[in-house]
Design a protein around this motif. Structure first.
Motif, PDB file in Angstrom:
ATOM      1  N   TYR A  10     -12.102  -2.357 -11.952  1.00 30.83           N
ATOM      2  CA  TYR A  10     -11.125  -3.244 -12.570  1.00 30.83           C
ATOM      3  C   TYR A  10      -9.976  -3.433 -11.590  1.00 30.83           C
ATOM      4  O   TYR A  10      -9.502  -2.479 -10.981  1.00 30.83           O
ATOM      5  N   VAL A  11      -9.565  -4.681 -11.421  1.00 30.68           N
ATOM      6  CA  VAL A  11      -8.430  -4.996 -10.550  1.00 30.68           C
ATOM      7  C   VAL A  11      -7.390  -5.722 -11.383  1.00 30.68           C
ATOM      8  O   VAL A  11      -7.691  -6.740 -12.023  1.00 30.68           O
ATOM      9  N   SER A  12      -6.187  -5.195 -11.411  1.00 29.03           N
ATOM     10  CA  SER A  12      -5.128  -5.797 -12.220  1.00 29.03           C
ATOM     11  C   SER A  12      -4.596  -7.054 -11.549  1.00 29.03           C
ATOM     12  O   SER A  12      -4.919  -7.365 -10.408  1.00 29.03           O
ATOM     13  N   ARG A  13      -3.736  -7.751 -12.247  1.00 25.64           N
ATOM     14  CA  ARG A  13      -3.044  -8.867 -11.630  1.00 25.64           C
ATOM     15  C   ARG A  13      -2.009  -8.323 -10.641  1.00 25.64           C
ATOM     16  O   ARG A  13      -1.585  -7.178 -10.715  1.00 25.64           O
ATOM     17  N   PHE A  14      -1.640  -9.183  -9.727  1.00 26.46           N
ATOM     18  CA  PHE A  14      -0.633  -8.865  -8.718  1.00 26.46           C
ATOM     19  C   PHE A  14       0.738  -9.037  -9.396  1.00 26.46           C
ATOM     20  O   PHE A  14       1.166 -10.140  -9.681  1.00 26.46           O
ATOM     21  N   ASP A  15       1.447  -7.909  -9.688  1.00 26.60           N
ATOM     22  CA  ASP A  15       2.720  -8.028 -10.391  1.00 26.60           C
ATOM     23  C   ASP A  15       3.705  -6.982  -9.871  1.00 26.60           C
ATOM     24  O   ASP A  15       3.480  -6.358  -8.843  1.00 26.60           O
ATOM     25  N   LEU A  16       4.803  -6.806 -10.606  1.00 25.27           N
ATOM     26  CA  LEU A  16       5.832  -5.849 -10.227  1.00 25.27           C
ATOM     27  C   LEU A  16       5.688  -4.585 -11.068  1.00 25.27           C
ATOM     28  O   LEU A  16       5.341  -4.647 -12.253  1.00 25.27           O
ATOM     29  N   ASN A  17       5.972  -3.451 -10.456  1.00 22.74           N
ATOM     30  CA  ASN A  17       5.855  -2.177 -11.156  1.00 22.74           C
ATOM     31  C   ASN A  17       6.929  -2.070 -12.253  1.00 22.74           C
ATOM     32  O   ASN A  17       8.070  -2.511 -12.089  1.00 22.74           O
ATOM     33  N   GLN A  18       6.536  -1.461 -13.378  1.00 23.13           N
ATOM     34  CA  GLN A  18       7.449  -1.264 -14.498  1.00 23.13           C
ATOM     35  C   GLN A  18       7.547   0.214 -14.841  1.00 23.13           C
ATOM     36  O   GLN A  18       6.567   0.944 -14.746  1.00 23.13           O
ATOM     37  N   GLU A  19       8.733   0.631 -15.197  1.00 22.72           N
ATOM     38  CA  GLU A  19       8.971   1.989 -15.667  1.00 22.72           C
ATOM     39  C   GLU A  19       9.637   1.913 -17.038  1.00 22.72           C
ATOM     40  O   GLU A  19      10.694   1.288 -17.198  1.00 22.72           O
ATOM     41  N   TYR A  20       8.979   2.540 -18.028  1.00 20.85           N
ATOM     42  CA  TYR A  20       9.484   2.554 -19.399  1.00 20.85           C
ATOM     43  C   TYR A  20       9.748   1.134 -19.915  1.00 20.85           C
ATOM     44  O   TYR A  20      10.753   0.839 -20.567  1.00 20.85           O
ATOM     45  N   GLY A  21       8.828   0.207 -19.565  1.00 21.28           N
ATOM     46  CA  GLY A  21       8.888  -1.148 -20.082  1.00 21.28           C
ATOM     47  C   GLY A  21       9.823  -2.080 -19.338  1.00 21.28           C
ATOM     48  O   GLY A  21       9.927  -3.253 -19.682  1.00 21.28           O
ATOM     49  N   GLU A  22      10.515  -1.613 -18.296  1.00 19.95           N
ATOM     50  CA  GLU A  22      11.446  -2.436 -17.529  1.00 19.95           C
ATOM     51  C   GLU A  22      10.954  -2.563 -16.085  1.00 19.95           C
ATOM     52  O   GLU A  22      10.402  -1.621 -15.528  1.00 19.95           O
ATOM     53  N   VAL A  23      11.177  -3.756 -15.498  1.00 20.07           N
ATOM     54  CA  VAL A  23      10.786  -3.971 -14.107  1.00 20.07           C
ATOM     55  C   VAL A  23      11.631  -3.085 -13.203  1.00 20.07           C
ATOM     56  O   VAL A  23      12.868  -3.077 -13.287  1.00 20.07           O
ATOM     57  N   GLU A  24      10.959  -2.323 -12.350  1.00 21.51           N
ATOM     58  CA  GLU A  24      11.646  -1.388 -11.457  1.00 21.51           C
ATOM     59  C   GLU A  24      12.398  -2.151 -10.366  1.00 21.51           C
ATOM     60  O   GLU A  24      11.876  -3.108  -9.789  1.00 21.51           O
ATOM     61  N   GLU A  25      13.620  -1.756 -10.084  1.00 20.42           N
ATOM     62  CA  GLU A  25      14.422  -2.358  -9.021  1.00 20.42           C
ATOM     63  C   GLU A  25      14.788  -1.301  -7.983  1.00 20.42           C
ATOM     64  O   GLU A  25      15.106  -0.158  -8.355  1.00 20.42           O
ATOM     65  N   PRO A  26      14.760  -1.652  -6.700  1.00 16.80           N
ATOM     66  CA  PRO A  26      14.309  -2.948  -6.184  1.00 16.80           C
ATOM     67  C   PRO A  26      12.839  -3.195  -6.497  1.00 16.80           C
ATOM     68  O   PRO A  26      12.092  -2.261  -6.739  1.00 16.80           O
ATOM     69  N   PHE A  27      12.466  -4.488  -6.458  1.00 18.82           N
ATOM     70  CA  PHE A  27      11.114  -4.853  -6.865  1.00 18.82           C
ATOM     71  C   PHE A  27      10.076  -4.091  -6.049  1.00 18.82           C
ATOM     72  O   PHE A  27      10.220  -3.906  -4.843  1.00 18.82           O
ATOM     73  N   LYS A  28       9.031  -3.683  -6.751  1.00 18.62           N
ATOM     74  CA  LYS A  28       7.927  -2.968  -6.091  1.00 18.62           C
ATOM     75  C   LYS A  28       6.629  -3.684  -6.461  1.00 18.62           C
ATOM     76  O   LYS A  28       6.015  -3.398  -7.475  1.00 18.62           O
ATOM     77  N   PRO A  29       6.176  -4.659  -5.627  1.00 11.44           N
ATOM     78  CA  PRO A  29       4.924  -5.373  -5.921  1.00 11.44           C
ATOM     79  C   PRO A  29       3.760  -4.383  -5.983  1.00 11.44           C
ATOM     80  O   PRO A  29       3.668  -3.470  -5.166  1.00 11.44           O
ATOM     81  N   MET A  30       2.877  -4.580  -6.947  1.00 17.68           N
ATOM     82  CA  MET A  30       1.837  -3.583  -7.196  1.00 17.68           C
ATOM     83  C   MET A  30       0.516  -4.266  -7.542  1.00 17.68           C
ATOM     84  O   MET A  30       0.471  -5.335  -8.150  1.00 17.68           O
ATOM     85  N   LEU A  31      -0.568  -3.602  -7.118  1.00 15.86           N
ATOM     86  CA  LEU A  31      -1.919  -3.999  -7.478  1.00 15.86           C
ATOM     87  C   LEU A  31      -2.648  -2.733  -7.899  1.00 15.86           C
ATOM     88  O   LEU A  31      -2.681  -1.757  -7.145  1.00 15.86           O
ATOM     89  N   ARG A  32      -3.210  -2.721  -9.099  1.00 16.34           N
ATOM     90  CA  ARG A  32      -3.880  -1.522  -9.608  1.00 16.34           C
ATOM     91  C   ARG A  32      -5.384  -1.722  -9.579  1.00 16.34           C
ATOM     92  O   ARG A  32      -5.894  -2.708 -10.118  1.00 16.34           O
TER      93      ARG A  32
END
Length: 661
Positions: free
Chosen positions: A169-191
């Motif tokens: 399974y390959v996720s969409r290309f998005d930004l990492n989230q911690e506790y439901g909020e987008v982590e800053e500075p942005f951390k682009p992620m692929l799972r």
């Protein structure tokens, strides 16, 4: 009779008018011809420049796509490697703390060496994290039991658990989230995730890699040629992953603030063609759009599920950008047209052409001579020429420096002094070159290795090539190109010594940083029973005896990574299955940046030493017992003699007392 009279002035006037009209006609004709040629040349150059610009954009987009694919291919290889690793299989089979610790340490080492995964996780069938490695601030850290989280409500867990073996399974290309909020500075992620199974084929959980995908964005950024953003990265719905401005990006992550900022919104006329075709180039009033779709690599047979399959790389060249590219050509064309329209240049066109031709020839000759001089002076090799008498006709500064002369001091000197050190020794270089050209060597040159001589009388080994200079069919001299091979011979000698050193009595194993065996010596084969062919390319863990605990190996590798080496004694297993003790030293090899590149292990079988020590201990115990006997009553003399005879037999000596009665 009347006589008609024609005024001569009028005739001359008509003749002048005719010549003026003729000159004007010629001028108009020449101007028309010149403007026609200028227009044709300008249009041809403009079209060529546009074609070159478009081809450059296509190459740039293709290059980004290839580098993108190479990075993704590496991620896929990593997840298959970890999913099939022995440490994971051992844990799935045993599921005890010992194998879990070994798995954590193995993954920590993998994360530390790769540095591209934010997290490596093992999640059980109920969504709970079993093991997790976090990579942050340049260090890979094993997450403690108290930090493990429940991930059963995450989309990638729900989508991966139903998959079968060898599916990913390959996720969409998005930004990492911690506790439901987008982590800053942005951390682009692929799972990337895949289910894992034990040896009995039972599904035991899923393996998840959180790939730090900013590496992919850098591939796009590096294609911008140092100008304002023009290379974009889009996902399949058309959202900007990399846009013209950072505030346009990741609109699907911020629907209220940036949800409308998509390529399809900004370019509704262009988007349908880009979204429907795999690659292409669109020339429109809005500019030139060059694009290609990037699909996840198909180099594996696994089914990729649960993700938007394509990313799109788009190179955008606006009309303003194209105008800037063509402005210099347009300016040059107008300038040339203005000069040509000058009456003075029209009148003296032929003379100017001759002058320009002669000037161009002179300039070409000067440029050629300058290029030749720069080539000679920039060459790392020594170069000099000799005439038919063997005297030096030219030399570059490298040759002069290597011989200990100034370049002008070499001119006119005999090449024999440099090549042979003695004017009466050896053959003439030009004679050898000439012989090669008269049929011995059809290539017109020969190569040799010999000592060359400096001004101070010292010599150095050199490899040189002598090539003839010909004018027509006649040899007029030769060019010698030579290289000082002192360092090369030194390196070759060191390599020979290193090869001899490698074949010592102790077994030597060299591996890469993943513990894959690269080389072993003959002593290794004698000690373990494995030939080099049987172990090359395999992990060094195949040599483990199973007698040491995971804690032992954890301490050992902690010392190697911390101190750079470890030394001790362990049990090893022969190819036949026999266990034997050995002493071993492991050393980490690092590059100039301090990163580990290889491991070197030196081993020695200490079976005989241990057996000797055991035999010596038993002998000492026996002697001590005899000593106690001797200190007893005299009535035990006979028993003492028997013990002495028995001990001497054990030590391989003859019986001392034939009769003990």
């Amino acid at each position: 009779m009347g006589v008609a009279v024609f005024p001569t002035g009028l005739l001359r006037l008509d003749s002048e008018k005719s010549r003026s009209l003729l000159s004007l006609m010629v001028l108009v004709l020449l101007l028309s011809l010149v403007y026609g040629v200028i227009s044709w040349v300008y249009i041809a150059e403009r079209n060529a420049a546009i074609h070159l610009f478009k081809q450059s954009a296509a190459d740039r987009v293709e290059m980004v796509g290839m580098r993108f694919m190479a990075d993704l291919d590496e991620v896929l290889r990593d997840i298959w490697f970890l999913a099939g690793h022995d440490d994971l299989k051992q844990y799935l089979q045993d599921s005890d703390q010992k194998t879990l610790d070994q798995l954590n340490e193995s993954w920590r080492f993998f994360s530390q060496t790769h540095r591209i995964y934010d997290q490596i996780r093992l999640i059980d069938l109920y969504g709970g994290e079993v093991a997790r490695i976090d990579y942050a601030h340049g260090a890979a850290i094993i997450a403690g039991q108290e930090k493990l989280q429940y991930k059963g409500n995450r989309d990638y867990v729900a989508r991966t658990l139903p998959l079968e073996q060898n599916e990913i399974y390959v996720s969409r290309f998005d930004l990492n989230q911690e506790y439901g909020e987008v982590e800053e500075p942005f951390k682009p992620m692929l799972r990337i995730a895949t289910p894992v199974f034990d040896d009995d084929g039972n599904k035991r959980g899923i393996l998840v890699l959180n790939y730090l995908a900013d590496r992919l964005l850098r591939e796009v950024q590096e294609a911008d040629e140092g100008i304002d953003r023009q290379v974009l990265l889009l996902n399949q719905p058309g959202y900007y992953l990399r846009g013209f401005k950072s505030t346009d990006e990741w609109g699907f992550m911020f629907p209220e603030e940036r949800g409308h900022k998509t390529f399809s919104h900004d370019y509704p006329q262009i988007w349908p063609e880009i979204s429907e075709n795999r690659h292409g180039q669109i020339d429109s009033d809005l500019g030139v759009f060059t694009y290609t779709h990037i699909s996840f690599p198909a180099s594996f047979s696994a089914e990729q599920t649960g993700f938007q399959r394509d990313w799109i790389v788009v190179d955008v060249a606006s009309p303003e950008m194209l105008q800037v590219k063509l402005a210099s050509r347009q300016k040059n064309a107008l300038l040339f047209a203005g000069i040509v329209t000058s009456i003075f240049l029209i009148v003296f066109l032929l003379l100017e052409r001759v002058r320009r031709q002669r000037f161009a020839m002179h300039q070409a000759l000067r440029v050629s001579e300058e290029r030749t001089r720069l080539l000679l002076e920039s060459a790392g090799e020594g170069i000099f020429g000799v005439d038919l008498e063997g005297d030096i006709s030219f030399a570059n500064s490298t040759a002069a420096r290597m011989f200990g002369y100034q370049a002008d001091e070499l001119i006119g000197k005999s090449s024999r002094i440099l090549l042979y050190g003695d004017d009466h020794i050896g053959c003439h270089l030009i004679e050898a070159c000439r012989a090669q050209l008269t049929g011995i060597d059809s290539k017109g040159h020969f190569m040799d290795t010999r000592l060359l001589w400096r001004r101070d009388g010292s010599s150095f080994p050199a490899e040189f090539i002598c090539t003839s200079m010909k004018k027509g069919d006649d040899v007029i001299g030769a060019v010698v190109t030579f290289t000082d091979i002192t360092e090369r011979e030194r390196v070759e000698e060191e390599l020979r010594l290193a090869a001899k050193t490698f074949e010592i009595d102790d077994a030597i194993i060299i591996t890469d940083k993943q513990m894959v065996i690269l080389r072993v010596n003959s002593a290794f084969t004698q000690m373990t029973g494995y030939s080099p062919k049987e172990v090359m390319g395999k992990n060094a863990r195949m040599l483990k005896s199973g007698q040491q605990s995971a804690d032992f190996y954890n301490r050992m590798w902690r010392d190697v990574l911390k101190d750079g080496s470890w030394q001790g004694e362990i049990w090893s297993r022969h190819k036949s299955g026999r266990l034997y003790p050995e002493s071993m030293t492991i050393t980490a090899v690092k590059d100039t940046n301090g990163d580990i590149t290889h491991f070197v292990a030196i081993k020695r079988d200490i079976t005989e030493r241990i057996q000797f020590n055991e035999k010596l201990t038993k002998s000492m115990q026996e002697l001590e017992r005899i000593n106690r006997l001797m200190s007893g009553r005299e009535g035990r003399v006979i028993e003492l003699k028997r013990e002495v005879n028995k001990l001497r037999v054990q030590l391989g000596q003859s019986v001392r007392y034939e009769s003990v009665e």
